[in-house]
Write a protein that holds these residues in place. Sequence first.
Motif, PDB file in Angstrom:
ATOM      1  N   ASP A  68      26.467  34.692 -37.282  1.00 10.56           N
ATOM      2  CA  ASP A  68      26.880  35.121 -38.624  1.00 10.56           C
ATOM      3  C   ASP A  68      27.187  33.925 -39.529  1.00 10.56           C
ATOM      4  N   ILE A  69      26.300  32.940 -39.507  1.00 13.77           N
ATOM      5  CA  ILE A  69      26.463  31.729 -40.319  1.00 13.77           C
ATOM      6  C   ILE A  69      25.523  31.807 -41.521  1.00 13.77           C
ATOM      7  N   SER A  70      26.099  31.765 -42.712  1.00 13.22           N
ATOM      8  CA  SER A  70      25.297  31.720 -43.937  1.00 13.22           C
ATOM      9  C   SER A  70      25.003  30.265 -44.267  1.00 13.22           C
ATOM     10  N   TYR A  71      23.771  29.976 -44.645  1.00  8.86           N
ATOM     11  CA  TYR A  71      23.394  28.584 -44.870  1.00  8.86           C
ATOM     12  C   TYR A  71      22.468  28.480 -46.075  1.00  8.86           C
ATOM     13  N   LEU A  72      22.344  27.256 -46.578  1.00 11.06           N
ATOM     14  CA  LEU A  72      21.506  26.993 -47.746  1.00 11.06           C
ATOM     15  C   LEU A  72      20.104  26.556 -47.348  1.00 11.06           C
ATOM     16  N   GLN A  73      20.017  25.640 -46.355  1.00  8.62           N
ATOM     17  CA  GLN A  73      18.733  25.120 -45.906  1.00  8.62           C
ATOM     18  C   GLN A  73      18.758  24.900 -44.400  1.00  8.62           C
ATOM     19  N   LEU A  74      17.574  24.961 -43.804  1.00  2.67           N
ATOM     20  CA  LEU A  74      17.415  24.682 -42.373  1.00  2.67           C
ATOM     21  C   LEU A  74      16.186  23.816 -42.186  1.00  2.67           C
ATOM     22  N   GLN A  75      16.348  22.675 -41.512  1.00  2.00           N
ATOM     23  CA  GLN A  75      15.220  21.801 -41.183  1.00  2.00           C
ATOM     24  C   GLN A  75      15.248  21.475 -39.697  1.00  2.00           C
ATOM     25  N   ILE A 122      29.422  18.642 -39.550  1.00  2.00           N
ATOM     26  CA  ILE A 122      29.605  17.314 -40.154  1.00  2.00           C
ATOM     27  C   ILE A 122      29.979  17.520 -41.623  1.00  2.00           C
ATOM     28  N   PRO A 123      31.190  17.143 -42.042  1.00  2.00           N
ATOM     29  CA  PRO A 123      31.558  17.326 -43.451  1.00  2.00           C
ATOM     30  C   PRO A 123      30.688  16.479 -44.374  1.00  2.00           C
ATOM     31  N   LYS A 124      30.326  17.035 -45.524  1.00  2.00           N
ATOM     32  CA  LYS A 124      29.512  16.283 -46.477  1.00  2.00           C
ATOM     33  C   LYS A 124      30.283  15.101 -47.053  1.00  2.00           C
ATOM     34  N   TYR A 172      22.426  14.041 -46.767  1.00  2.00           N
ATOM     35  CA  TYR A 172      23.300  12.909 -46.496  1.00  2.00           C
ATOM     36  C   TYR A 172      24.755  13.343 -46.407  1.00  2.00           C
ATOM     37  N   ALA A 173      25.492  12.581 -45.641  1.00  3.96           N
ATOM     38  CA  ALA A 173      26.942  12.767 -45.530  1.00  3.96           C
ATOM     39  C   ALA A 173      27.596  11.405 -45.692  1.00  3.96           C
ATOM     40  N   ILE A 174      28.776  11.394 -46.256  1.00  7.75           N
ATOM     41  CA  ILE A 174      29.532  10.162 -46.446  1.00  7.75           C
ATOM     42  C   ILE A 174      30.642  10.102 -45.405  1.00  7.75           C
ATOM     43  N   SER A 175      30.792   8.974 -44.769  1.00 12.71           N
ATOM     44  CA  SER A 175      31.879   8.787 -43.805  1.00 12.71           C
ATOM     45  C   SER A 175      32.693   7.562 -44.188  1.00 12.71           C
ATOM     46  N   LYS A 176      33.928   7.545 -43.740  1.00  7.68           N
ATOM     47  CA  LYS A 176      34.830   6.440 -44.062  1.00  7.68           C
ATOM     48  C   LYS A 176      35.418   5.903 -42.768  1.00  7.68           C
ATOM     49  N   ARG A 177      35.271   4.609 -42.561  1.00  8.97           N
ATOM     50  CA  ARG A 177      35.867   3.931 -41.409  1.00  8.97           C
ATOM     51  C   ARG A 177      36.712   2.793 -41.944  1.00  8.97           C
ATOM     52  N   GLY A 178      38.022   2.935 -41.797  1.00  2.65           N
ATOM     53  CA  GLY A 178      38.914   1.962 -42.425  1.00  2.65           C
ATOM     54  C   GLY A 178      38.817   2.114 -43.933  1.00  2.65           C
ATOM     55  N   ASP A 189      29.828  22.897 -47.971  1.00  2.00           N
ATOM     56  CA  ASP A 189      30.603  21.656 -47.911  1.00  2.00           C
ATOM     57  C   ASP A 189      30.378  20.860 -46.637  1.00  2.00           C
ATOM     58  N   ALA A 190      29.420  21.270 -45.836  1.00  2.57           N
ATOM     59  CA  ALA A 190      29.196  20.582 -44.557  1.00  2.57           C
ATOM     60  C   ALA A 190      27.756  20.795 -44.107  1.00  2.57           C
ATOM     61  N   TYR A 191      27.405  20.077 -43.047  1.00  5.23           N
ATOM     62  CA  TYR A 191      26.122  20.276 -42.375  1.00  5.23           C
ATOM     63  C   TYR A 191      26.414  20.679 -40.935  1.00  5.23           C
ATOM     64  N   LEU A 192      25.568  21.503 -40.391  1.00  4.57           N
ATOM     65  CA  LEU A 192      25.625  21.820 -38.973  1.00  4.57           C
ATOM     66  C   LEU A 192      24.450  21.129 -38.291  1.00  4.57           C
ATOM     67  N   ILE A 193      24.723  20.518 -37.140  1.00  6.28           N
ATOM     68  CA  ILE A 193      23.679  19.866 -36.357  1.00  6.28           C
ATOM     69  C   ILE A 193      23.617  20.545 -34.998  1.00  6.28           C
ATOM     70  N   GLY A 194      22.429  20.989 -34.616  1.00  4.70           N
ATOM     71  CA  GLY A 194      22.260  21.641 -33.326  1.00  4.70           C
ATOM     72  C   GLY A 194      21.011  21.141 -32.628  1.00  4.70           C
ATOM     73  N   ASP A 195      20.912  21.422 -31.332  1.00 10.42           N
ATOM     74  CA  ASP A 195      19.703  21.064 -30.597  1.00 10.42           C
ATOM     75  C   ASP A 195      19.316  22.188 -29.654  1.00 10.42           C
ATOM     76  N   TYR A 196      18.046  22.221 -29.325  1.00  5.31           N
ATOM     77  CA  TYR A 196      17.500  23.266 -28.458  1.00  5.31           C
ATOM     78  C   TYR A 196      16.392  22.686 -27.597  1.00  5.31           C
ATOM     79  N   SER A 197      16.485  22.927 -26.299  1.00  2.00           N
ATOM     80  CA  SER A 197      15.436  22.539 -25.364  1.00  2.00           C
ATOM     81  C   SER A 197      14.764  23.792 -24.845  1.00  2.00           C
ATOM     82  N   PHE A 198      13.457  23.717 -24.623  1.00  2.00           N
ATOM     83  CA  PHE A 198      12.739  24.859 -24.078  1.00  2.00           C
ATOM     84  C   PHE A 198      13.209  25.182 -22.658  1.00  2.00           C
ATOM     85  N   LEU A 199      14.009  24.293 -22.065  1.00  2.00           N
ATOM     86  CA  LEU A 199      14.541  24.521 -20.729  1.00  2.00           C
ATOM     87  C   LEU A 199      15.977  25.032 -20.768  1.00  2.00           C
ATOM     88  N   ASP A 200      16.487  25.328 -21.959  1.00  2.00           N
ATOM     89  CA  ASP A 200      17.871  25.801 -22.098  1.00  2.00           C
ATOM     90  C   ASP A 200      18.051  27.195 -21.500  1.00  2.00           C
TER      91      ASP A 200
END
Length: 333
Positions: free
Chosen positions: A193-200, A239-241, A266-272, A219-230
Amino acid sequence: MDSLTQIVLGAAVGEAVLGRKVGNKAMLYGAIAGTIPDLDSFAPLFTDTLTAIEIHRGFTHSIAFSLLFAPIFGWLIAKIERKSNVSWKDWSWLMFWGLLTHPLLDAHTTWGTQLFWPFDLRLAYKNIFVIDPLYTLPFLIFLILAMRSKRGSIKRRKYNNLGLIISSAYMLCTIGLKGITYYKFKNALEDQDISYLQLQTRPSPFNTIMWSANVELEDAYLIGDYSFLDSKPITFKSIPKNHYLVHSFKNENNLDRIIAISQGWYAISKRGEKLYFNDLRFGSLDPNADNPKFVFSYLLKQENGELIVEEVPRDPEEAKALLMELGNRMIGN
């Protein structure tokens, strides 16, 4: 694609075009033609980071480049190979197809190509990783067999054609696999039940068994992976934008350029106290970390009132760890 793959493709195309007349020299000049478009990789030696990225897979990977330079290279080869009794038109035809098949192949990768330069349109089908042994190795084997066969023989033509056919068939297969995995991710998002704007989607490094997805939310991106052996359902990491972190740079031309390069993924991150621009299209180096590092990440800093964009060097140890993790992940979750 990687240099070896482009050399193999160029050599096979050269053989198909002119192998009967000049034998292995057709492979040689085809391989050279298959390498020439990637001379734009030397752009970082002569210009800044952003300009070099914009140049990469631009003009040299276009139809216009093939049309303009094939006759020039053909004329040069005709001068060098005077004794071959092959016209400059034949050499030009060989160079044209060698130059053109290079960007046609690159268009299947995540980075893509500006095939229709000068139009600002980058073709990126994202159905094969830049290095894929299942595409390259069978192709290379058949090319070597053709090279060792007698010029003009049926066996030589058969081996070369088999290399072209099998590699092309595998490429078509990866397009089918991409379609299957796209619907796997789409269905997983609907089930959760996740509504999204784009999927690549895109293949993971060196294989087409495991695929990754980038999903854009508000306000964020979701990152997922899938293997045919899953055997377990697909899970997603958020990942917050953090786009608000660069609002102070909104009038900076260099920020607009790097956003255009990333095609908005793209997403922006801050380290220090440092800000990093992360291009999400190519995945992360440590996907399980809370604040992951990405394959293509750029340090944003201001110098003399100007926004400077510097590519962050990749750590070989991190890349090695990622490949080990990838190997384990491929065999299923």
